[in-house]
Design a protein around this motif. Structure first.
Motif, PDB file in Angstrom:
ATOM      1  N   UNK A   1     -53.541   1.162 -95.500  1.00 15.40           N
ATOM      2  CA  UNK A   1     -54.699   2.030 -95.815  1.00 15.40           C
ATOM      3  C   UNK A   1     -53.867   3.533 -95.691  1.00 15.40           C
ATOM      4  N   UNK A   2     -53.100   3.944 -96.843  1.00 13.22           N
ATOM      5  CA  UNK A   2     -52.409   5.183 -96.829  1.00 13.22           C
ATOM      6  C   UNK A   2     -53.378   6.278 -97.023  1.00 13.22           C
ATOM      7  N   UNK A   3     -53.332   7.310 -96.470  1.00 11.61           N
ATOM      8  CA  UNK A   3     -53.880   8.693 -96.450  1.00 11.61           C
ATOM      9  C   UNK A   3     -52.905   9.376 -97.506  1.00 11.61           C
ATOM     10  N   UNK A   4     -53.563   9.938 -98.531  1.00 10.52           N
ATOM     11  CA  UNK A   4     -52.737  10.495 -99.712  1.00 10.52           C
ATOM     12  C   UNK A   4     -53.212  11.674-100.020  1.00 10.52           C
TER      13      UNK A   4
ATOM     14  N   UNK B   1     -47.761  11.927-102.020  1.00 11.91           N
ATOM     15  CA  UNK B   1     -48.681  12.651-103.141  1.00 11.91           C
ATOM     16  C   UNK B   1     -48.757  11.661-104.329  1.00 11.91           C
ATOM     17  N   UNK B   2     -49.790  11.564-104.771  1.00 15.20           N
ATOM     18  CA  UNK B   2     -50.195  10.129-105.828  1.00 15.20           C
ATOM     19  C   UNK B   2     -50.871  10.701-106.870  1.00 15.20           C
TER      20      UNK B   2
ATOM     21  N   UNK C   1     -44.055   3.011 -99.363  1.00 16.16           N
ATOM     22  CA  UNK C   1     -43.541   1.550-100.043  1.00 16.16           C
ATOM     23  C   UNK C   1     -44.263   1.485-101.202  1.00 16.16           C
ATOM     24  N   UNK C   2     -43.476   1.171-102.314  1.00 12.76           N
ATOM     25  CA  UNK C   2     -43.734   1.068-103.659  1.00 12.76           C
ATOM     26  C   UNK C   2     -43.556  -0.045-104.373  1.00 12.76           C
TER      27      UNK C   2
ATOM     28  N   UNK D   1     -48.191   1.320-102.182  1.00 16.54           N
ATOM     29  CA  UNK D   1     -48.911   0.150-101.623  1.00 16.54           C
ATOM     30  C   UNK D   1     -48.863   0.060-100.099  1.00 16.54           C
ATOM     31  N   UNK D   2     -48.186   1.001 -99.594  1.00 15.18           N
ATOM     32  CA  UNK D   2     -47.885   1.342 -98.147  1.00 15.18           C
ATOM     33  C   UNK D   2     -47.128   2.251 -97.717  1.00 15.18           C
TER      34      UNK D   2
END
Length: 216
Positions: free
Chosen positions: A10-13, A37-38, A108-109, A115-116
């Motif tokens: 559950x990543x804060x982006x 940053x997404x 993590x991609x 994804x993490x």
């Protein structure tokens, strides 16, 4: 152990269009130091609380303009060449990357999709768990010849005592031709095991008790 087993899912982006002030507020609200940053689900950058603090005017600078944080976008400050990990990477490889590159985290991609995230804290927690120090154990260091079969021989002594093992590590010894085996064993009184090791002709380097005379 794999990265997917230790990462935070559950990543804060952030979005590239967020302002630095928004990024700083999000970092403080969620108590996180690393913000991927997404854009459209894809990782496009990374910004840290250190970056944000460096961009903020100093409280000692009376002429500092606080509005700069509201005027500058995240995409202007973020790191764009981000070192990442894959969910199926080994945890120790992720730790090596963090150490090698002096960084605080690894997003993590999978196919550029975030994804993490793995942070220094995740790596440290994993190390503690792998070394068995998060439960009552005893730590024993044994110096043995650097040849095959040594671990099995010491393990036979543990099995004879019906002592379970939490972790085992092997390190080069300072003495040429030898190695050090470190055991974390699930007993708070390892004196009998220590006597067995010494009776078998091996040197116990470090242990929590001085072995006393008499039966144990």
């Amino acid at each position: 152990m794999l990265v997917e087993q230790i990462m935070t899912r559950d990543v804060v982006t952030l979005s590239p269009d967020n302002t630095l002030q928004e990024a700083l507020d999000i970092s403080r609200r969620h108590r996180v130091r690393h913000l991927p940053v997404v854009k459209d689900g894809n990782l496009v950058g990374l910004i840290s609380d250190r970056d944000l603090r460096a961009a903020a005017p100093s409280i000692l600078d009376k002429a500092g303009d606080d509005s700069i944080l509201c005027d500058v976008r995240v995409e202007q400050l973020m790191v764009k060449e981000v070192i990442t990990a894959h969910p199926l990477d080994f945890a120790e490889d992720a730790a090596s990357q963090i150490y090698k590159h002096f960084i605080g985290c690894l997003p993590v991609v999978t196919q550029d999709k975030l994804v993490g995230i793995v942070t220094e804290r995740d790596v440290l927690r994993t190390l503690v768990e792998m070394m068995g120090v998060n439960a009552p154990t005893s730590r024993i260091e044994v110096e043995v010849p650097d040849k095959s079969g040594m671990l099995a021989q010491i393990s036979d002594l543990l099995r004879a005592r019906r002592i379970n093992t939490s972790a085992v590590m092997v390190f080069p010894s300072e003495k040429e031709g030898y190695k050090t085996i470190v055991f974390r064993i699930r007993t708070m009184d390892p004196r009998g095991f220590i006597k067995d090791i010494e009776a078998a002709g091996y040197r116990v380097i470090l242990h929590p008790y001085a072995v006393t005379d008499g039966e144990v």
